[in-house]
Scaffold this active site. Structure first.
Site, mmCIF file in Angstrom:
data_model
loop_
_atom_site.group_PDB
_atom_site.id
_atom_site.type_symbol
_atom_site.label_atom_id
_atom_site.label_comp_id
_atom_site.label_asym_id
_atom_site.label_seq_id
_atom_site.Cartn_x
_atom_site.Cartn_y
_atom_site.Cartn_z
ATOM 1 N N LYS A 139 -11.749 -86.871 -46.881
ATOM 2 C CA LYS A 139 -11.945 -86.799 -48.339
ATOM 3 C C LYS A 139 -13.401 -86.496 -48.650
ATOM 4 C CE LYS A 139 -12.422 -90.746 -50.801
ATOM 5 N NZ LYS A 139 -13.688 -90.793 -51.560
ATOM 6 N N ASN A 140 -14.304 -87.246 -47.999
ATOM 7 C CA ASN A 140 -15.721 -87.160 -48.387
ATOM 8 C C ASN A 140 -16.423 -85.932 -47.828
ATOM 9 O OD1 ASN A 140 -15.311 -89.413 -49.888
ATOM 10 N ND2 ASN A 140 -16.189 -90.832 -48.398
ATOM 11 N N ARG A 193 -16.824 -90.096 -58.923
ATOM 12 C CA ARG A 193 -18.266 -90.086 -58.669
ATOM 13 C C ARG A 193 -18.671 -88.774 -58.014
ATOM 14 N NH1 ARG A 193 -23.499 -92.721 -58.602
ATOM 15 N NH2 ARG A 193 -24.534 -92.039 -56.711
ATOM 16 N N CYS A 214 -19.523 -98.203 -61.500
ATOM 17 C CA CYS A 214 -18.124 -98.147 -61.083
ATOM 18 C C CYS A 214 -17.716 -99.403 -60.339
ATOM 19 C CB CYS A 214 -17.870 -96.890 -60.298
ATOM 20 S SG CYS A 214 -18.438 -97.042 -58.662
ATOM 21 N N ARG A 267 -24.240 -97.389 -59.391
ATOM 22 C CA ARG A 267 -24.496 -96.287 -58.452
ATOM 23 C C ARG A 267 -25.426 -95.270 -59.109
ATOM 24 N NH1 ARG A 267 -18.679 -94.836 -56.095
ATOM 25 N NH2 ARG A 267 -19.837 -93.869 -54.364
ATOM 26 N N ASP A 281 -31.048 -91.885 -59.060
ATOM 27 C CA ASP A 281 -32.508 -91.680 -59.033
ATOM 28 C C ASP A 281 -32.971 -90.842 -57.846
ATOM 29 O OD1 ASP A 281 -31.568 -94.151 -57.760
ATOM 30 O OD2 ASP A 281 -33.638 -94.389 -57.137
ATOM 31 N N ASP A 305 -16.998 -98.263 -46.140
ATOM 32 C CA ASP A 305 -15.661 -97.928 -46.657
ATOM 33 C C ASP A 305 -14.550 -98.646 -45.893
ATOM 34 O OD1 ASP A 305 -16.523 -94.464 -47.403
ATOM 35 O OD2 ASP A 305 -16.922 -96.345 -48.442
ATOM 36 N N VAL A 311 -24.659 -101.887 -48.214
ATOM 37 C CA VAL A 311 -24.746 -100.550 -48.808
ATOM 38 C C VAL A 311 -24.520 -100.580 -50.316
ATOM 39 C CG1 VAL A 311 -23.743 -98.215 -48.772
ATOM 40 C CG2 VAL A 311 -24.054 -99.475 -46.627
ATOM 41 N N ARG A 360 -6.017 -91.897 -54.433
ATOM 42 C CA ARG A 360 -7.239 -91.089 -54.574
ATOM 43 C C ARG A 360 -7.755 -90.656 -53.210
ATOM 44 N NH1 ARG A 360 -11.633 -93.546 -58.596
ATOM 45 N NH2 ARG A 360 -12.695 -91.793 -57.609
HETATM 46 C C1 EPZ Z 1 -20.631 -91.647 -50.471
HETATM 47 O O1 EPZ Z 1 -20.888 -92.154 -51.768
HETATM 48 C C2 EPZ Z 1 -19.126 -91.740 -50.287
HETATM 49 N N1 EPZ Z 1 -18.456 -90.924 -51.292
HETATM 50 C C3 EPZ Z 1 -18.689 -93.198 -50.416
HETATM 51 O O2 EPZ Z 1 -17.280 -93.247 -50.179
HETATM 52 C C4 EPZ Z 1 -19.407 -94.011 -49.350
HETATM 53 O O3 EPZ Z 1 -19.050 -95.376 -49.489
HETATM 54 C C5 EPZ Z 1 -20.924 -93.848 -49.516
HETATM 55 O O4 EPZ Z 1 -21.272 -92.448 -49.473
HETATM 56 C C6 EPZ Z 1 -21.698 -94.576 -48.434
HETATM 57 O O5 EPZ Z 1 -21.307 -94.114 -47.185
HETATM 58 C C7 EPZ Z 1 -18.419 -89.581 -51.137
HETATM 59 O O6 EPZ Z 1 -18.934 -89.030 -50.162
HETATM 60 C C8 EPZ Z 1 -17.695 -88.794 -52.185
HETATM 61 P P1 EPZ Z 1 -24.684 -93.322 -51.444
HETATM 62 P P2 EPZ Z 1 -22.362 -91.985 -52.429
HETATM 63 O O7 EPZ Z 1 -25.434 -92.430 -52.352
HETATM 64 O O8 EPZ Z 1 -22.964 -90.714 -51.977
HETATM 65 C C9 EPZ Z 1 -27.599 -96.302 -53.631
HETATM 66 C C10 EPZ Z 1 -15.062 -93.893 -50.586
HETATM 67 O O9 EPZ Z 1 -14.457 -94.970 -50.711
HETATM 68 N N2 EPZ Z 1 -28.175 -95.114 -54.286
HETATM 69 O O10 EPZ Z 1 -24.883 -93.199 -49.970
HETATM 70 O O11 EPZ Z 1 -22.244 -92.250 -53.862
HETATM 71 C C11 EPZ Z 1 -26.198 -96.606 -54.145
HETATM 72 O O12 EPZ Z 1 -26.266 -97.346 -55.336
HETATM 73 C C12 EPZ Z 1 -16.419 -93.714 -51.234
HETATM 74 O O13 EPZ Z 1 -14.629 -92.898 -49.941
HETATM 75 C C13 EPZ Z 1 -29.332 -95.273 -55.055
HETATM 76 O O14 EPZ Z 1 -29.861 -96.376 -55.174
HETATM 77 O O15 EPZ Z 1 -23.119 -93.204 -51.722
HETATM 78 C C14 EPZ Z 1 -25.578 -97.372 -53.026
HETATM 79 O O16 EPZ Z 1 -25.944 -98.736 -53.144
HETATM 80 C C15 EPZ Z 1 -16.908 -94.976 -51.910
HETATM 81 N N3 EPZ Z 1 -29.841 -94.193 -55.679
HETATM 82 C C16 EPZ Z 1 -26.227 -96.764 -51.790
HETATM 83 O O17 EPZ Z 1 -27.376 -96.030 -52.248
HETATM 84 C C17 EPZ Z 1 -29.279 -92.946 -55.566
HETATM 85 O O18 EPZ Z 1 -29.818 -91.989 -56.143
HETATM 86 C C18 EPZ Z 1 -25.334 -95.807 -51.030
HETATM 87 O O19 EPZ Z 1 -24.929 -94.823 -51.926
HETATM 88 C C19 EPZ Z 1 -28.120 -92.816 -54.782
HETATM 89 C C20 EPZ Z 1 -27.585 -93.902 -54.149
#
Ligand code: EPZ
Length: 432
Positions: A21-22, A92, A116, A121, A124, A320, A342, A412
């Site tokens: 998916k991702n 997202r 969410c 999320r 920045d 995940d 995370v 989803r």
């Molecule tokens: C991706 O989400 C995946 N989704 C998520 O899978 C997965 O859990 C996550 O990466 C971590 O591996 C997709 O790829 C579509 P992050 P993403 O940016 O990119 C913080 C699922 O169930 N952060 O790595 O949104 C954030 O708040 C989904 O398949 C900032 O602080 O995750 C979080 O605490 C859920 N500022 C952490 O980083 C930013 O600008 C990780 O988020 C961006 C993120």
């Protein structure tokens, strides 16, 4: 929509894993960077993918399913700048059009993704990256407006190895003249898949899969700008034919379910390396894992034991699979401590598991799970996608009937989940 499960059956047989998916979600957005028609194979037919394809169409692109798992994508010269709020708010991953449109047309108007189900999320790090490359970024009325100004390669350090921020910066950098370096980049396999795809349509990317990624952007002096595709990848007229990597999270979910209810399941179409943290953890709890070329067989031959879980960015244990593991750890002998490092609110399934008799204490970023407990079927609600998967694991292992409402959330991210578990001997069906 509900899922109704009769617990107590052991699982036996083979299950084939679909495309990730991702990876599919980011590749659909990245297709905007190609200069020609893109064919993606091994795309999972799941709700989030359908929504992402609707956004392509809303932006003026063509997105069509062909035979099993194949999607055809193409983009006109004139592409809309604004991602529609009504579609973007549904997932997202719509935020991944930020980097793709920045690369293709040098500007984008993107709704801020809502807070969410698994925590706040922010974006920045995404915006820090685009600003560093010379995009003018403004936040107003719940939208992100980014427009190409003086574009130049930049050196960007990510405070957290964010998957989405790494992906958006990589894509945007393809349309930026010069070299962009991402430090403390995410190393997930989906990042490597994106880099392979972008390289296939003309970009020059090195280091994907490590914490330092270098992107050689558009030819100097011919950057992206409003309404015009940049040099580099887009003007190569080059389309692509690309196959999505298998879904390591779907595979891990079936491994955990097999551990929870026994007895022996072969999981086909996996990349073993992507599953190392999951294999190691399940071996810790006492599951036998026999590894093949592109499949593995999990066998539960005796009682399982407690273990501790620390979720971390790849190659650490994937966040995940934290909720499905929580369900499993309710069933094993001993006390397990789960720390979620995370996301800041990813223990919501604990309340639902406690309705089934689980003994879980949540405190901040840690959850303490006592086992073994007899999980009893109950009416529960899926608070998010992976929590829903955890409730399937609990329902299959529990005694009696479990009814999971809001089960559309599970759709989803898991293709044909009821069908696949039934084929393994589970008793699970959708009820409207
Ligand atoms: C991706 O989400 C995946 N989704 C998520 O899978 C997965 O859990 C996550 O990466 C971590 O591996 C997709 O790829 C579509 P992050 P993403 O940016 O990119 C913080 C699922 O169930 N952060 O790595 O949104 C954030 O708040 C989904 O398949 C900032 O602080 O995750 C979080 O605490 C859920 N500022 C952490 O980083 C930013 O600008 C990780 O988020 C961006 C993120």
């Amino acid at each position: 929509m509900k899922l109704v499960i009769q617990g107590g059956n052991t699982l036996r047989g083979k299950v084939r894993i679909g495309g990730a998916k991702n990876a599919a979600l980011v590749l659909i957005a990245a297709s905007a960077i190609a200069g020609g028609e893109v064919i993606l194979d091994n795309v999972p037919r799941i709700a989030d993918v359908e929504r992402q394809l609707e956004i392509v169409q809303a932006l003026g692109g063509r997105a069509e399913w062909q035979e099993q798992g194949r999607v055809l994508l193409s983009w006109p010269d004139k592409v809309a700048v604004a991602v529609p709020y009504q579609l973007a708010k549904k997932l997202r991953a719509s935020n991944l059009f930020l980097g793709a449109l920045a690369a293709r047309i040098g500007q984008v108007r993107m709704p801020l993704p809502g807070g969410c189900d698994i925590g706040f999320r922010p974006m920045d790090l995404h915006l820090k990256g685009l600003s560093a490359m010379g995009f003018e970024v403004e936040l107003e009325h719940g939208f992100i407006n980014a427009k190409a100004r003086e574009l130049r390669g930049a050196r960007i350090y990510l405070d957290f190895p964010s998957v989405g921020a790494t992906e958006n910066i990589m894509m945007a950098a393809v349309g930026v003249p010069g070299t962009t370096i991402v430090e403390n980049a995410a190393k997930e396999p989906e990042i490597v898949d994106l880099a392979s795809f972008l390289s296939g349509v003309g970009a020059t990317i090195r280091g994907a899969g490590t914490d330092l990624i270098k992107i050689e952007g558009a030819r100097a002096g011919v950057p992206a700008s409003a309404g015009r595709a940049p040099a580099g990848a887009c003007d190569s007229g080059r389309g692509a034919r690309f196959s999505v990597i298998p879904d390591r999270i779907e595979a891990g979910t079936y491994m955990i379910a097999a551990a929870a209810v026994g007895a022996e399941v072969t999981i086909e179409n996996v990349i073993i390396r992507h599953l190392q943290p999951v294999i190691a953890k399940l071996q810790d709890v006492g599951l036998e894992v026999a590894v093949g070329e592109d499949s593995l067989t999990v066998r539960r031959s005796g009682p399982l034991r407690a273990t501790d879980i620390k979720t971390l960015p790849y190659p650490g244990f994937p966040t995940d699979l934290q909720s499905p593991m929580m369900a499993l750890l309710c069933l094993v002998q001993g006390t397990s401590v789960i720390s979620e490092n995370v996301f800041d609110n990813r223990f919501r399934v604990a309340d639902e598991l406690k309705r089934m008799g689980a003994q879980i204490r949540v405190k901040g970023h840690s959850a303490v799970v006592e086992g073994p407990t007899r999980l009893l079927g109950a009416q529960v609600k899926a608070p998010d996608l992976r929590a829903g998967a955890a409730l399937i694991v609990a329902g299959l292992a529990g005694e009696g009937e479990t009814e999971i409402c809001q089960a559309e959330l599970i759709e989803r991210g898991y293709e044909k989940v009821a069908e696949k578990f039934c084929a393994l001997g589970g008793r699970i069906k959708y009820v409207d």
